[in-house]
Design a protein around this motif. Sequence first.
Motif, short mmCIF file in Angstrom:
data_model
loop_
_atom_site.label_atom_id
_atom_site.label_comp_id
_atom_site.label_asym_id
_atom_site.label_seq_id
_atom_site.Cartn_x
_atom_site.Cartn_y
_atom_site.Cartn_z
N GLY A 87 7.83 -81.07 -91.07
CA GLY A 87 6.70 -81.94 -90.38
C GLY A 87 6.83 -83.46 -90.49
N ARG A 88 5.76 -84.12 -90.89
CA ARG A 88 5.75 -85.41 -91.13
C ARG A 88 5.96 -85.86 -92.56
NH1 ARG A 88 0.24 -86.98 -87.93
NH2 ARG A 88 1.01 -87.04 -85.98
N GLY A 89 6.22 -84.77 -93.51
CA GLY A 89 6.75 -85.03 -94.90
C GLY A 89 5.23 -85.06 -95.58
N THR A 90 4.15 -84.74 -95.11
CA THR A 90 2.59 -85.10 -95.93
C THR A 90 2.93 -84.16 -96.89
OG1 THR A 90 2.08 -85.46 -93.52
CG2 THR A 90 0.32 -85.05 -95.34
N LEU A 91 3.22 -82.88 -96.81
CA LEU A 91 2.97 -81.75 -97.77
C LEU A 91 3.75 -82.36 -99.17
CD1 LEU A 91 3.31 -77.99 -97.26
CD2 LEU A 91 4.12 -79.29 -99.29
N MET A 92 5.01 -82.70 -98.65
CA MET A 92 5.94 -83.10 -99.99
C MET A 92 5.67 -84.21 -100.58
SD MET A 92 8.66 -82.26 -101.58
CE MET A 92 9.49 -80.85 -100.70
N ASP A 118 15.21 -84.84 -85.10
CA ASP A 118 15.47 -86.31 -85.55
C ASP A 118 14.22 -87.16 -85.60
OD1 ASP A 118 18.25 -85.65 -86.02
OD2 ASP A 118 18.73 -86.55 -83.98
N VAL A 119 13.35 -86.87 -84.46
CA VAL A 119 11.89 -87.66 -84.51
C VAL A 119 11.16 -87.47 -85.91
CG1 VAL A 119 9.91 -87.75 -83.38
CG2 VAL A 119 12.25 -87.38 -82.05
N LEU A 120 11.09 -86.29 -86.09
CA LEU A 120 10.53 -85.90 -87.38
C LEU A 120 11.12 -86.36 -88.68
CD1 LEU A 120 8.88 -82.46 -86.30
CD2 LEU A 120 7.63 -84.47 -86.87
N MET A 121 12.40 -86.14 -88.59
CA MET A 121 13.11 -86.80 -89.84
C MET A 121 12.87 -88.26 -90.01
SD MET A 121 17.18 -85.86 -89.98
CE MET A 121 17.55 -83.80 -90.14
N ALA A 122 12.87 -88.95 -89.01
CA ALA A 122 12.52 -90.38 -89.21
C ALA A 122 11.08 -90.66 -89.59
CB ALA A 122 12.45 -91.17 -87.71
N ARG A 125 11.31 -90.02 -93.27
CA ARG A 125 11.73 -90.97 -94.10
C ARG A 125 10.83 -92.11 -94.37
NH1 ARG A 125 17.41 -90.36 -94.04
NH2 ARG A 125 17.90 -89.49 -92.08
N GLU A 126 10.05 -92.10 -93.47
CA GLU A 126 8.81 -93.00 -93.77
C GLU A 126 8.05 -92.67 -94.74
OE1 GLU A 126 6.40 -93.86 -90.26
OE2 GLU A 126 8.15 -94.48 -88.99
N THR A 127 7.63 -91.53 -94.67
CA THR A 127 6.55 -90.94 -95.62
C THR A 127 7.12 -90.90 -97.07
OG1 THR A 127 6.11 -89.60 -93.96
CG2 THR A 127 5.00 -89.19 -95.89
N LEU A 128 8.43 -90.57 -97.04
CA LEU A 128 9.02 -90.22 -98.55
C LEU A 128 10.10 -91.20 -99.26
CD1 LEU A 128 9.63 -86.32 -97.72
CD2 LEU A 128 7.89 -87.27 -99.31
N GLY A 129 10.22 -92.28 -98.28
CA GLY A 129 11.12 -93.39 -98.66
C GLY A 129 10.65 -93.94 -100.07
N ALA A 130 9.74 -94.19 -100.30
CA ALA A 130 9.18 -94.86 -101.51
C ALA A 130 8.69 -93.87 -102.73
CB ALA A 130 7.98 -95.91 -101.33
N SER A 131 9.01 -92.76 -102.62
CA SER A 131 8.53 -91.53 -103.52
C SER A 131 9.17 -91.60 -104.87
CB SER A 131 8.83 -90.17 -102.93
OG SER A 131 10.00 -89.79 -102.82
N GLY A 132 10.29 -92.42 -104.83
CA GLY A 132 11.12 -92.49 -106.17
C GLY A 132 11.71 -91.30 -106.77
N VAL A 133 11.84 -90.19 -105.88
CA VAL A 133 12.59 -89.16 -106.03
C VAL A 133 13.82 -88.88 -104.99
CG1 VAL A 133 12.30 -86.44 -105.69
CG2 VAL A 133 10.74 -87.89 -106.93
N PRO A 134 14.91 -88.60 -105.52
CA PRO A 134 16.02 -88.42 -104.50
C PRO A 134 15.64 -87.47 -103.42
CG PRO A 134 16.79 -87.49 -106.62
CD PRO A 134 15.23 -88.23 -106.87
#
Length: 361
Positions: A87-92, A118-122, A125-134
């Motif tokens: 989804g939006r990456g919120t859970l992760m 691809d819409v949700l992938m983007a 990326r926003e949600t998890l980009g700065a997570s510090g985990v690969p």
Amino acid sequence: MTPLEQEIRRIIAFDGPMPISEYMRTCLGHPKYGYYVTRDPLGPLGDFTTAPEVSQMFGELLGAWAAAVWRQMGSPARVDLVELGPGRGTLMADALRAARALPAFRAAIAVHLVEMSDVLMAKQRETLGASGVPVAWHHDVREIPAGPAIVLANEFFDALPIHQAVRGERGWHERVVALGKDEQLAFAVNPVPMLDFEKMLPEALREAPAGAIYEWRSAAYSLEIIHRLKSHGGATLVIDYGYGETQVGETLQGVRRHGYADPLTDPGEVDLTAHVDFAALGDAGRASGMAVSGPLTQGEFLRRLGIEQRATRLKANATPQQAADIDSALARLTAPDQMGELFKVLAIADPKLGMLPGFDS
Ligand code: SAH
């Protein structure tokens, strides 16, 4: 008429009626007009809201669950934290924040997200980009490199295509989408019964009355995950709406703007889902020699993971309005008349792991 309906009508005109599974796959995943391919459907302004979008508590508790499972796996130096349909990456994002409580776990994590949109992938990326985990993205679970894994799937399996069969006088017939009167899309059945279909049915359903509808999903997806976990170790947690005993009954539904919609109207603009058969998932796990836990109701599972205590702690530093929001989110996730009972939780794991958190009391 939506562009996807034009295309589906053209396909049916050439190829003949389309099995329900093909219709569902096309509506959700068509590379140009598919529902998930063209939008972010989540949240109050979209079509539906999921548990991680209701409250951060959901992802945090699953993060703590994953940390405990990692320990039971023997704290491997590297573990894939896989999410199907994030989804939006919120859970992760919430799970990774909770994982800070166990730094060795967080340091071991490589996140792998399986996403077709691809819409949700983007968004992810926003949600998890700065997570510090690969973080790595895949369109298909088979693209993930092999290794020990913890696999999370919330409201993913309900979006995988179902097949439907209708009981007739002389056997079971595949349900299809055909062109009806005025060339409109309409449900129909293939007049030729499916050979030996009864043999595939659970015994209790073989005597279903004429007109009964049986739904099933290909086991290919769940078996792919099960075989990975069997070879490399780990566990999967599946959360979705569905039933614990295989049954007859139609559950294919359209969802639009937080309500039900006709699944044949405006294809590509309406979410299509069907309930998950947790008995079938559990059977696939057991038949492969894996340990199966649950299904438990979501309400019970979250209470056992400590959602009530978590809510109390969050409320300690909250304004009265925030405290009221936390209470209403808690009720939404756990109350029997909200998501607490319809949603079920099932785990399939390497038997060496022993009792999994949340399933042990
Ligand atoms: N798990 C998220 C989103 C649920 S919506 C949450 O709880 O909020 C379903 C998600 O699964 C979306 O991200 C959708 O794009 C993805 N999806 C659906 N079918 C898929 C498929 N066959 N392969 C990969 N992703 C899929």
